[in-house]
Design an enzyme around this catalytic site. Structure first.
Site, PDB file in Angstrom:
ATOM      1  N   GLU A  34     -13.334   0.516   1.395  1.00 30.81           N
ATOM      2  CA  GLU A  34     -13.427  -0.728   0.872  1.00 30.81           C
ATOM      3  C   GLU A  34     -12.256  -1.517   1.682  1.00 30.81           C
ATOM      4  OE1 GLU A  34     -10.136   0.911  -1.869  1.00 30.81           O
ATOM      5  OE2 GLU A  34     -11.977   1.853  -0.728  1.00 30.81           O
ATOM      6  N   ARG A  59       4.987  -3.792   4.704  1.00 30.92           N
ATOM      7  CA  ARG A  59       5.681  -3.864   3.066  1.00 30.92           C
ATOM      8  C   ARG A  59       6.445  -2.432   3.061  1.00 30.92           C
ATOM      9  NH1 ARG A  59       1.823  -1.813  -1.033  1.00 30.92           N
ATOM     10  NH2 ARG A  59       2.186   0.047   0.233  1.00 30.92           N
ATOM     11  N   CYS A  62     -10.058   7.638  -3.887  1.00 30.22           N
ATOM     12  CA  CYS A  62      -8.611   8.214  -3.697  1.00 30.22           C
ATOM     13  C   CYS A  62      -8.176   8.435  -4.862  1.00 30.22           C
ATOM     14  CB  CYS A  62      -7.950   6.924  -3.366  1.00 30.22           C
ATOM     15  SG  CYS A  62      -6.138   7.251  -2.200  1.00 30.22           S
ATOM     16  N   SER A  95      -5.058   6.425   3.077  1.00 30.13           N
ATOM     17  CA  SER A  95      -3.434   6.002   2.920  1.00 30.13           C
ATOM     18  C   SER A  95      -3.080   6.834   1.804  1.00 30.13           C
ATOM     19  CB  SER A  95      -3.138   4.583   2.693  1.00 30.13           C
ATOM     20  OG  SER A  95      -2.034   4.378   2.322  1.00 30.13           O
ATOM     21  N   HIS A 143     -10.541   5.108   1.897  1.00 24.47           N
ATOM     22  CA  HIS A 143     -10.498   3.829   1.428  1.00 24.47           C
ATOM     23  C   HIS A 143     -11.500   2.958   2.208  1.00 24.47           C
ATOM     24  CE1 HIS A 143      -7.550   3.472  -1.762  1.00 24.47           C
ATOM     25  NE2 HIS A 143      -6.701   4.290  -0.963  1.00 24.47           N
TER      26      HIS A 143
END
Length: 314
Positions: free
Chosen positions: A237, A249, A142, A192, A235
């Site tokens: 992972e 959030r 990222c 993201s 991502h």
């Protein structure tokens, strides 16, 4: 094969609940096997979650892996206790004389800043340079992928009008590349981020190849120096609920955030997310470890003084 991590790391208990076997220093020292040494520079704010994500992927292969965690010496994280960092992380000064088979450098929550304005840019840049001579193969994830491409090749990141947020379909530009052994024709990766890189800025760079792209997410996986470096803009992972936690959030903070694409059934955030990326994530990391870390480290490490000249066959 189990992965060896520091004793009492919080990730141990979390992974045991998933029936993943991790090895203590005591058990590992009793085995006459040279493990692959992997260094993880963890720049993410929620360090325990990130530790767990990467240890989970590194453990799901037949190779024994010994993991060290690296922290920055010029930056103090706000969301991780000093005691945790002191117990489980090493400073750059402690590792810069060592050699590692593989290295992972994570994303960081600073993507909207100019690289030079990031307080720890000088240190992280020096780590990028160090990895070229002390690590066999490095994965940049990222923000780190954009930062390393900028540092090494002057590739600029491009702001997006809206955050790229969700799980997106990808294809391999060359399905015969070792990194994609066992992959289906289409595979999914979570993203993201607020910025991207243009394929046109990479196409004419010597030794740089785009391995995977997405119609929606753009450039996804890039390699350079024949596999010495991989740049992953997404991502793979991520755990199943990471996007959900990010979405919740930001909503609680009143930040503008759209429902992550291709994640919740019918885009309904009250429903359990559909996980469609973990099998390919495991393949990705297994192939990296096997073809670009393990098979390139059959030499006697005691005879190696500089890993910069190691080359892989494409």
């Amino acid at each position: 094969m189990p992965v060896k991590i520091p004793d009492n790391l919080p990730a141990i208990e979390l992974l045991k609940e998933e029936n993943i076997f991790v090895m203590s220093d005591l058990v590992a020292s009793a085995q006459d096997i040279r493990p692959l040494r992997v260094l993880i520079l963890n720049l993410m704010p929620l360090k325990i979650s990130t530790e767990t994500d990467f240890v989970r992927l590194l453990s799901n292969n037949p190779l024994q892996v010994e993991v060290d965690f690296l922290r920055l010496e010029t930056h103090t994280p706000k969301n991780t206790s000093p005691e945790h960092l002191e117990a489980f992380y090493k400073g750059f000064g402690e590792v810069k004389g060592d050699y590692y088979d593989g290295m992972i450098i994570t994303g960081a929550p600073v993507e909207m800043m100019k690289f030079e304005d990031v307080s720890y840019w000088p240190e992280v840049s020096s780590i990028f340079d160090w990895a070229r001579t002390h690590v066999t193969s490095t994965l940049y994830i990222c923000w780190a992928s954009q930062a390393a491409l900028y540092h090494f090749y002057a590739v600029e990141k491009i702001p997006l009008e809206d955050k790229l947020f969700g799980v997106f379909k990808h294809t391999a530009n060359n399905k015969k590349h070792p990194l994609f052994r066992g992959f289906d024709d289409e595979f999914f990766i979570p993203h993201s981020r607020h910025t991207t890189i243009r394929s046109s800025d990479l196409s004419n760079l010597d030794g740089v190849n785009i391995l995977s792209e997405s119609e929606t997410a753009g450039v996804a996986i890039v390699t350079s120096r024949g596999g010495r470096e991989f740049y992953l803009t997404g991502h793979s992972e991520y755990a199943p609920f990471t996007l959900h936690e990010e979405y919740s959030r930001d909503k609680e903070k009143g930040l503008p955030i759209a429902v992550p694409e291709n994640y919740y059934p019918e885009d309904d955030s009250t429903k359990t997310p559909v996980v469609r990326w973990t099998s390919h994530a495991n393949l990705l990391f297994n192939n990296w470890l096997n073809y670009y870390v393990y098979q390139a480290t059959t030499y006697d490490r005691n005879d190696i003084k500089d890993l910069g000249d190691i080359k892989f066959k494409e």
